[in-house]
Design an enzyme around this catalytic site. Structure first.
Site, PDB file in Angstrom:
ATOM      1  NE  ARG A 116      -4.273   5.120   9.578  1.00  0.00           N
ATOM      2  CZ  ARG A 116      -4.757   4.158   8.797  1.00  0.00           C
ATOM      3  NH1 ARG A 116      -4.226   2.941   8.825  1.00  0.00           N
ATOM      4  NH2 ARG A 116      -5.741   4.408   7.965  1.00  0.00           N
ATOM      5  CG  HIS A 143      -9.807   6.342   6.403  1.00  0.00           C
ATOM      6  ND1 HIS A 143     -10.797   5.396   6.324  1.00  0.00           N
ATOM      7  CD2 HIS A 143      -8.634   5.649   6.497  1.00  0.00           C
ATOM      8  CE1 HIS A 143     -10.265   4.185   6.346  1.00  0.00           C
ATOM      9  NE2 HIS A 143      -8.952   4.315   6.476  1.00  0.00           N
ATOM     10  CG  HIS A 178      -9.081   5.792   2.219  1.00  0.00           C
ATOM     11  ND1 HIS A 178      -9.126   5.548   0.870  1.00  0.00           N
ATOM     12  CD2 HIS A 178      -8.442   4.728   2.773  1.00  0.00           C
ATOM     13  CE1 HIS A 178      -8.554   4.383   0.616  1.00  0.00           C
ATOM     14  NE2 HIS A 178      -8.125   3.872   1.753  1.00  0.00           N
ATOM     15  NE  ARG A 213      -4.388   5.028   3.471  1.00  0.00           N
ATOM     16  CZ  ARG A 213      -4.992   4.242   4.351  1.00  0.00           C
ATOM     17  NH1 ARG A 213      -5.393   4.729   5.500  1.00  0.00           N
ATOM     18  NH2 ARG A 213      -5.202   2.970   4.076  1.00  0.00           N
ATOM     19  CD  GLU A 246      -2.856  -1.201   2.382  1.00  0.00           C
ATOM     20  OE1 GLU A 246      -2.687  -0.366   3.293  1.00  0.00           O
ATOM     21  OE2 GLU A 246      -3.757  -2.053   2.415  1.00  0.00           O
TER      22      GLU A 246
END
Length: 546
Positions: A391, A356, A249, A295, A121
């Site tokens: 994160r 998110h 997100h 992200r 990811e």
């Protein structure tokens, strides 16, 4: 758990929340203690249950703890606590194997069933995402919940909303004290079915209430994510930190019936591409890793393209992965997108960013202890120092497992040092002339107004003027809700609205204090990173926000 003659619930440990953090700490503590798990709806409903991607851990042959640490620290933009990150990555593989021993069935490599199928990811330099297809959270939650229900020392109390923590100084006639010299003795719980507010006494209280992104108009989280634990801890005197770092997100399905259905970042890890509505890729203009950038970068890139072009969404091309891979690796996502009328095997699908994950939270040490004796926090509600300003994908479930185990051990040590079953007699909840509200519309309006203000003024991109407006408008709404809270009989909606109002105030206050752009906090009036003044946590206490 037992109930006293005065309708007081009693346990050694009260755990508020039934996601991966709450159930994990309950199972650890129940080795030698009586545990009451209180959850605001049914026990299966939690943020964990909706987590699609997986759990990050350095398990691959080309991976190492040092590499996972480096990726986490880089993503955190200089604000991660290196010691917390070290604990996270070194304890990670052990926690994965513990879940396997409990019965969680993670996906295996089809070429070698003895190995986990590791995904990748955004922000990760290696394949290290252990997953159960695209419903990892659900697979973990069901196993932990089954174990907790079967445990003789764990009682699960569903449909009970935490109203507030019980402080020795505030509720038991003690002198007003500094938080470090006060004591938490459990909490007041609202029974959704009867409306009764029951005191629950405990030697140790663990907040595992998840995040707060219901404060935003558009979110990937379930409706329960209203920041109840964060608000209760702050009111009690605990410090909170880094709430300006709210993760959006990048890819939430854009559809009126989707109810913010998340499209896992793992699909981009397998090769899915982001496109503008005319079919052109754009991530190459924003980061060398393109779709696998962290992200914060991807969400801002999408936001910028939508605003630049006047579009309501961008496109995600999953068809390029092929039908076989989509059906095998992402069966839940594939089925849901098809149900909503999209030909996922041939056409790109519309996506937008949505709120998110809360990277900040209640400040704890590495054992889950908050600043007030008797109070612990773990999972998304806690600020352990792992996430910093952004994160790293799939570190959240890992953080919940690692630090809930450490919190469970700390809770047991505390309980062991306080022998006997004696607990204080807690006062009943006082109604003080509260009346039944005649109109629900006054609460519904404030809900909608608050979430719209946060979305418009405290979103992916911010400015000084927007933050100032947000602060003023949130304060008006919060003051009105606080008045309603003490005037009307409580129900779950009013308790949650009060919590969301406080959390919104705290988020805006943190954002106004950080006059730079770092990680998830981007202010157009301060677009550069300022390490000299702001390479530090943003801390708030009761003295900072009334």
């Amino acid at each position: 758990m037992k109930r006293s003659k005065r309708s007081q619930l009693e346990a050694d440990v009260l755990v508020i929340g039934s996601g991966i953090a709450g159930l994990s700490v309950a199972l650890h503590a129940a080795q030698f203690a009586r545990v009451l798990v209180a959850t605001k709806v049914d026990a299966l409903e939690s943020n964990t249950n909706y987590a699609q991607g997986g759990v990050a851990a350095a398990l691959g042959e080309d991976d190492a703890f040092s590499i996972h640490e480096r990726d986490t620290l880089e993503c955190g933009r200089g604000l991660c606590d290196p010691e917390a990150v070290h604990v996270l990555v070194e304890d990670g593989p052990t926690e994965i194997m513990r879940l396997v021993s409990l019965g969680v069935r993670f996906s295996r490599d089809p070429r070698d069933p003895g190995r986990f199928a590791l995904g990748r990811e955004g922000g990760h330099s290696r394949r290290r995402i252990v997953h159960a297809r695209d419903r990892t959270g659900n697979a973990i939650e069901r196993v932990l919940l089954k174990k907790a229900r079967a445990h003789p020392k764990i009682t699960i109390l569903e449909n009970h909303v935490a109203v507030d923590l019980i402080l020795e100084s505030r509720h038991l006639g003690g002198r007003r004290r500094l938080p470090s010299r006060d004591r938490v003795w459990g909490g007041y719980l609202l029974d959704r079915a009867t409306g009764e507010i029951v005191p629950a006494a405990a030697k140790a209280t663990v907040l595992a209430t998840g995040g707060c992104v219901k404060v935003y108009l558009y979110t990937t989280n379930p409706d329960i994510a209203t920041g109840d634990g964060l608000a209760a801890a702050f009111r009690a005197g605990a410090s909170v930190a880094n709430l300006e770092f709210m993760q959006f997100h990048p890819t939430c399905l854009y559809h009126p019936e989707a109810k913010s259905f998340l499209i896992s970042e793992a699909v981009r890890g397998e090769g899915a591409k982001l496109l503008t509505t005319d079919g052109k890729p754009f991530m190459q203009r924003y980061h060398r890793l393109r779709e696998l950038a962290p992200r914060d970068t991807v969400a801002r890139a999408i936001d910028f393209e939508m605003k630049r072009r006047g579009d309501k969404y961008v496109l995600l091309d999953m068809a390029r992965l092929g039908k076989r891979l989509l059906m095998r690796r992402f069966p839940h996502i594939t089925k849901r997108v098809q149900e909503l009328g999209y030909d996922i095997f041939h056409d790109p699908i519309p996506v937008v960013p949505a709120a998110h994950y809360m990277c900040g939270g209640v400040v704890t040490d590495l054992e889950g202890r908050a600043a007030i004796p008797g109070l612990y926090a773990c999972g998304e509600v806690a600020s352990t120092g792992v996430h910093g300003a952004n994160r790293l994908a799939s570190n959240s479930l890992l953080e919940a497992m690692v630090f809930s185990r450490r919190a469970g051990r700390a809770v047991l040590r505390q309980v062991a040092q306080e022998p006997g079953d004696r607990l204080p007699r807690l006062p009943s909840w006082r109604l003080d002339g509260a009346v039944q509200a005649k109109e629900q519309v006054i609460f519904d309006h404030n809900w909608d107004a608050l979430r719209r203000v946060m979305w418009d003024y405290m979103g992916i991109v911010r400015s000084d003027e927007r933050l100032a407006r947000a602060a003023a408008m949130v304060r008006v709404l919060r003051d009105q809700t606080e008045s309603d809270y003490w005037r009307y009989r409580l129900d779950a909606d009013l308790v949650e609205l009060r919590n969301v109002g406080l959390v919104a105030d705290l988020i805006v206050a943190c954002a106004r204090r950080r006059r730079e752009s770092r990680g998830l906090h981007y202010n157009v009036d301060h677009p550069k990173v300022d390490d000299r003044r702001y390479r530090r946590d943003t801390l708030l206490t009761r003295q900072d926000v009334r």
